[in-house]
Design a protein around this motif. Sequence first.
Motif, PDB file in Angstrom:
ATOM      1  N   THR A 133       0.857  -1.173   0.000  1.00 35.22           N
ATOM      2  CA  THR A 133       0.000   0.000   0.000  1.00 35.22           C
ATOM      3  C   THR A 133       0.903   1.236   0.000  1.00 35.22           C
ATOM      4  O   THR A 133       2.107   1.140   0.249  1.00 35.22           O
ATOM      5  N   ARG A 134       0.299   2.384  -0.261  1.00 30.99           N
ATOM      6  CA  ARG A 134       1.079   3.619  -0.236  1.00 30.99           C
ATOM      7  C   ARG A 134       1.716   3.829   1.148  1.00 30.99           C
ATOM      8  O   ARG A 134       2.863   4.227   1.247  1.00 30.99           O
ATOM      9  N   GLN A 135       0.968   3.524   2.205  1.00 35.96           N
ATOM     10  CA  GLN A 135       1.482   3.705   3.562  1.00 35.96           C
ATOM     11  C   GLN A 135       2.650   2.766   3.834  1.00 35.96           C
ATOM     12  O   GLN A 135       3.662   3.161   4.437  1.00 35.96           O
ATOM     13  N   GLU A 136       2.537   1.517   3.410  1.00 34.19           N
ATOM     14  CA  GLU A 136       3.626   0.554   3.600  1.00 34.19           C
ATOM     15  C   GLU A 136       4.884   0.999   2.855  1.00 34.19           C
ATOM     16  O   GLU A 136       6.006   0.889   3.363  1.00 34.19           O
ATOM     17  N   ALA A 137       4.679   1.515   1.649  1.00 34.27           N
ATOM     18  CA  ALA A 137       5.811   2.005   0.863  1.00 34.27           C
ATOM     19  C   ALA A 137       6.473   3.194   1.554  1.00 34.27           C
ATOM     20  O   ALA A 137       7.708   3.265   1.667  1.00 34.27           O
ATOM     21  N   LEU A 138       5.657   4.114   2.053  1.00 33.96           N
ATOM     22  CA  LEU A 138       6.191   5.294   2.733  1.00 33.96           C
ATOM     23  C   LEU A 138       6.961   4.916   3.994  1.00 33.96           C
ATOM     24  O   LEU A 138       8.009   5.506   4.291  1.00 33.96           O
ATOM     25  N   GLU A 139       6.462   3.935   4.741  1.00 31.83           N
ATOM     26  CA  GLU A 139       7.169   3.497   5.951  1.00 31.83           C
ATOM     27  C   GLU A 139       8.572   3.011   5.611  1.00 31.83           C
ATOM     28  O   GLU A 139       9.532   3.302   6.326  1.00 31.83           O
ATOM     29  N   ARG A 140       8.690   2.277   4.528  1.00 25.70           N
ATOM     30  CA  ARG A 140      10.001   1.754   4.128  1.00 25.70           C
ATOM     31  C   ARG A 140      10.920   2.866   3.629  1.00 25.70           C
ATOM     32  O   ARG A 140      12.110   2.880   3.922  1.00 25.70           O
ATOM     33  N   ILE A 141      10.358   3.805   2.896  1.00 22.63           N
ATOM     34  CA  ILE A 141      11.148   4.946   2.426  1.00 22.63           C
ATOM     35  C   ILE A 141      11.641   5.773   3.612  1.00 22.63           C
ATOM     36  O   ILE A 141      12.813   6.163   3.677  1.00 22.63           O
ATOM     37  N   GLN A 142      10.748   6.005   4.562  1.00 26.20           N
ATOM     38  CA  GLN A 142      11.084   6.861   5.701  1.00 26.20           C
ATOM     39  C   GLN A 142      12.008   6.180   6.703  1.00 26.20           C
ATOM     40  O   GLN A 142      12.569   6.841   7.578  1.00 26.20           O
ATOM     41  N   SER A 143      12.184   4.862   6.565  1.00 30.32           N
ATOM     42  CA  SER A 143      13.103   4.152   7.465  1.00 30.32           C
ATOM     43  C   SER A 143      14.558   4.398   7.068  1.00 30.32           C
ATOM     44  O   SER A 143      15.469   4.065   7.825  1.00 30.32           O
ATOM     45  N   GLN A 144      14.766   4.942   5.886  1.00 27.81           N
ATOM     46  CA  GLN A 144      16.121   5.210   5.398  1.00 27.81           C
ATOM     47  C   GLN A 144      16.385   6.719   5.356  1.00 27.81           C
ATOM     48  O   GLN A 144      15.463   7.527   5.422  1.00 27.81           O
ATOM     49  N   MET A 145      17.647   7.050   5.241  1.00 26.95           N
ATOM     50  CA  MET A 145      18.027   8.444   5.036  1.00 26.95           C
ATOM     51  C   MET A 145      17.356   8.964   3.758  1.00 26.95           C
ATOM     52  O   MET A 145      17.310   8.240   2.760  1.00 26.95           O
ATOM     53  N   PRO A 146      16.839  10.195   3.764  1.00 24.60           N
ATOM     54  CA  PRO A 146      16.212  10.736   2.551  1.00 24.60           C
ATOM     55  C   PRO A 146      17.176  10.685   1.361  1.00 24.60           C
ATOM     56  O   PRO A 146      18.359  10.963   1.502  1.00 24.60           O
ATOM     57  N   LEU A 147      16.624  10.322   0.202  1.00 23.90           N
ATOM     58  CA  LEU A 147      17.469  10.200  -0.990  1.00 23.90           C
ATOM     59  C   LEU A 147      18.170  11.508  -1.323  1.00 23.90           C
ATOM     60  O   LEU A 147      19.316  11.517  -1.778  1.00 23.90           O
ATOM     61  N   GLU A 148      17.487  12.646  -1.085  1.00 25.36           N
ATOM     62  CA  GLU A 148      18.130  13.930  -1.397  1.00 25.36           C
ATOM     63  C   GLU A 148      19.380  14.158  -0.549  1.00 25.36           C
ATOM     64  O   GLU A 148      20.337  14.800  -0.991  1.00 25.36           O
ATOM     65  N   GLU A 149      19.378  13.614   0.664  1.00 32.29           N
ATOM     66  CA  GLU A 149      20.568  13.724   1.519  1.00 32.29           C
ATOM     67  C   GLU A 149      21.687  12.832   0.986  1.00 32.29           C
ATOM     68  O   GLU A 149      22.856  13.216   0.993  1.00 32.29           O
ATOM     69  N   LYS A 150      21.330  11.650   0.506  1.00 29.78           N
ATOM     70  CA  LYS A 150      22.340  10.761  -0.080  1.00 29.78           C
ATOM     71  C   LYS A 150      22.955  11.398  -1.326  1.00 29.78           C
ATOM     72  O   LYS A 150      24.161  11.295  -1.557  1.00 29.78           O
ATOM     73  N   VAL A 151      22.112  12.050  -2.115  1.00 28.42           N
ATOM     74  CA  VAL A 151      22.594  12.728  -3.322  1.00 28.42           C
ATOM     75  C   VAL A 151      23.639  13.787  -2.965  1.00 28.42           C
ATOM     76  O   VAL A 151      24.664  13.922  -3.634  1.00 28.42           O
ATOM     77  N   LYS A 152      23.382  14.529  -1.886  1.00 21.40           N
ATOM     78  CA  LYS A 152      24.329  15.562  -1.462  1.00 21.40           C
ATOM     79  C   LYS A 152      25.690  14.973  -1.093  1.00 21.40           C
ATOM     80  O   LYS A 152      26.725  15.617  -1.271  1.00 21.40           O
ATOM     81  N   ARG A 153      25.688  13.762  -0.562  1.00 19.34           N
ATOM     82  CA  ARG A 153      26.927  13.148  -0.089  1.00 19.34           C
ATOM     83  C   ARG A 153      27.644  12.334  -1.165  1.00 19.34           C
ATOM     84  O   ARG A 153      28.767  11.889  -0.956  1.00 19.34           O
ATOM     85  N   ALA A 154      26.991  12.124  -2.282  1.00 19.24           N
ATOM     86  CA  ALA A 154      27.568  11.295  -3.343  1.00 19.24           C
ATOM     87  C   ALA A 154      28.655  12.043  -4.100  1.00 19.24           C
ATOM     88  O   ALA A 154      28.683  13.272  -4.140  1.00 19.24           O
ATOM     89  N   THR A 155      29.554  11.281  -4.702  1.00 29.72           N
ATOM     90  CA  THR A 155      30.490  11.867  -5.659  1.00 29.72           C
ATOM     91  C   THR A 155      29.981  11.694  -7.093  1.00 29.72           C
ATOM     92  O   THR A 155      30.377  12.424  -7.998  1.00 29.72           O
TER      93      THR A 155
END
Length: 199
Positions: free
Chosen positions: A150-172
């Motif tokens: 479900t959308r809620q289940e998907a969001l829970e899994r996404i929110q369990s990790q560091m936001p992708l935009e933060e990972k993008v900032k740290r990437a080379t």
Amino acid sequence: MRVIGLTGGIASGKTTVSNLFKISGVPVIDADLVARQVVERGTAGLTALVNRFGESILNTDGTLNRTELGQRMFSDDAIRKEVNDILQPLIRQEIAGKMTDYQEQRKSLIVLDIPLLFEMHYESLCDDIIVVAVSVETQITRMEKRNGYTRQEALERIQSQMPLEEKVKRATIVWSNEGTLQELEQKVHQWLLENFLKK
């Protein structure tokens, strides 16, 4: 030996990139695979989990019920932290051993495929870090279609990790994966061509 960290968010396409590296002959250390190995039946990892959470996390054959444990982890931050505290030292030890093996084989390039690369502080092992990035809506759509969440289940899994935009900032290196599989393949092959195949 050059070590490339590979990470992204859930359903971002990181596994596809990992497989493309494997097909190209690049050694890949898959943290998800290692994580499964350290909780196989009879391992110290599985014993530690059962001691903490009880036999309700086991299947009838004594193997780990990943669905049961996963549901607990993704709905409770404290449980997720406990599981990580138990398993991450075992995973890190196994990854370090595999890296040593490849170094002894004189491999010029290896890829560390680690979903929680930043969260578990693997940056220091990497010369470069590739992040495979998509929008949150794309992640949700893919998980609804691929996993039946479900959308809620998907969001829970996404929110369990560091936001992708933060990972993008740290990437080379950042590879957007909003396009086709062919476009993603082109990015991998072009990068290999520019960095390794010409040498």
